[in-house]
Design a protein around this motif. Structure first.
Motif: not given
Length: 452
Positions: A353-373
């Motif tokens: 399941r995907r983290d419902r709080d944030a669809l994605f997190t941007r760490l810098g200009e090109h570094h993108i993260c997604n959180n899952y359970g």
């Protein structure tokens, strides 16, 4: 066929104040009944203790969300297998009913098996049926009181053992017995055991035949399944009538000497000579009793026997017929489907399941993260460690436990983060791979790089 009568308008012999006592008999059908019932009893009381690889061989574990059938762990997603087993069991019951009537009731039904056990305890402690009915209603002597108390204590003990064993198929029996001996049972479990023991005591000790006649649905719809070729316990009126005691028998008298022993041994108290009745469970006790009388009188046995209506009327009566063949075909299909289902059971269940709080997190200009359970649930005791990895449309990096210890985290939600710098689209395919000792599974999800 004529409608099967339900109401009996006579009092059985060995009866007093509405209570009748069953006379025990011997014979080939009673031996067959014991050969059927004793192994079933041994399986019921024994299988609960059997373990394979430290796991119960048969267990319905609600706490662990799994069923263990014959050493194979099943998930709740495999519950259709139980449906197949029930369909196969019903088809087998229908086959037996069409061919030989209520033989299941007389030889293998738990109600009948436990009733016979309670009757034997009664016979052992208070004496034979004729003795019990003669003393019924008389002044209770000290010896009779002790015998009756002993009977009820043995009934209660058997009822408690039955309740403990039955509950042991839902709660590990060793754990259950240990908690019971230490008086540490929870109120819910203790209440359940009391209810089960009480129902066993009442059904097999006090109510008995009334369950078969008034509560069992099978006695109600059996008439729909019977036909003129169904072999049931039947009285040969053409040979037995007119009835006459031996001393009064004439040249035109039938073989029935009206000894009524067939009624005395019947666990439901019916007179089989009145024809097929809803209360008859086809246990064969009346056949054995009547045969013993015929042997003593030097007459042919079989005055009461398993016979169809057509056979009694001297007409052809084939055992195999379209209805029986149809039930047999359903039984074969159901058994085949169940066997096939056991080859494709769910050993490893994965949920993402995907983290419902944030669809994605941007760490810098090109570094993108997604959180899952992620939750991994194993139904195979041999699987204790699962490795987790990812791949997909881009280059992904996984942050979180690379291995999941199922002994500690089985069916537990664990947090994971997946990051990537090689993102070319707003939505990419991401595949999680799970590798156990003998099983492997994968599940796809999405990786988001911007709001959609």
């Amino acid at each position: 066929m004529e409608k099967i009568p339900v109401v009996q308008d006579y009092a059985p012999p060995f009866a007093r104040d509405g209570k009748f006592h069953v006379r025990l008999t011997k014979g080939r059908f009673q031996n067959l009944r014991r050969l059927t019932s004793w192994p079933l009893l041994a399986l019921f009381f024994g299988l609960v203790w059997v373990q394979v690889g430290g796991q119960p061989w048969l267990m319905f574990s609600f706490g662990e969300h799994k069923l263990i059938l014959f050493g194979t762990a099943l998930s709740w997603y495999d519950l259709p297998l139980l449906t197949g087993i029930l369909i196969a069991s019903a088809s087998l019951l229908f086959c037996l009913a069409v061919a030989w009537g209520r033989v299941w009731c007389g030889f293998a039904c738990p109600q009948s098996i436990w009733t016979w056990l309670f009757i034997r305890i009664e016979d052992m402690t208070e004496g034979r049926a004729n003795v019990r009915v003669r003393l019924e209603g008389n002044w209770m002597s000290t010896e009779r009181l002790l015998r009756r108390v002993t009977k009820h204590l043995l009934w209660i003990l058997l009822a408690i053992l039955t309740a403990l064993t039955f509950t042991g198929y839902f709660i590990p029996i060793r754990e259950l017995i240990s908690e019971a001996l230490q008086f540490e049972l929870s109120p819910a479990v203790a209440g359940w055991l009391a209810i089960m023991a009480g129902l066993t005591y009442v059904n097999a000790g006090l109510v008995r035949e009334k369950i078969c006649l008034h509560a069992c649905p099978y006695s109600r719809f059996q008439g729909v399944m019977f036909d003129s070729d169904t072999r049931t316990v039947s009285y040969d009126a053409g040979r037995g009538e007119p009835r006459a005691h031996k001393r009064d028998a004439g040249t035109d008298s039938g073989d029935c000497v009206d000894c009524r022993i067939c009624v005395q041994v019947c666990p439901t108290g019916i007179d089989i000579r009145d024809g097929l009745q809803a209360a008859c469970i086809d246990c064969g006790a009346c056949i054995d009793a009547c045969d013993s009388v015929m042997v003593k009188l030097n007459r042919p046995t079989g005055l009461i026997r398993f016979a169809s209506e057509a056979q009694l009327e001297q007409r052809p009566s084939p055992l195999m017929r379209p209805r029986l063949a149809g039930y047999g075909a359903v039984l074969t299909i159901a058994c085949s489907a169940v066997l096939y289902g056991f080859t494709s059971t769910t050993d490893l269940l994965v949920a993402i399941r995907r983290d419902r709080d944030a669809l994605f997190t941007r760490l810098g200009e090109h570094h993108i993260c997604n959180n899952y359970g992620i939750k991994v649930e194993s139904f195979d005791p041999a699987e204790s460690l699962v490795r987790v990895s990812v791949n997909g449309d881009a280059t992904f990096e996984l942050y979180g436990p690379a291995e999941i210890d199922l002994l500690e985290n089985n069916a537990a939600w664990l947090p994971y983060r997946v990051c990537s710098q090689d993102i070319r689209s707003a939505m990419s395919t991401l595949t999680f791979h799970f590798q156990g000792h003998q099983v492997r599974t994968s599940q796809e999800t999405t990786f988001l790089a911007k709001s959609i």
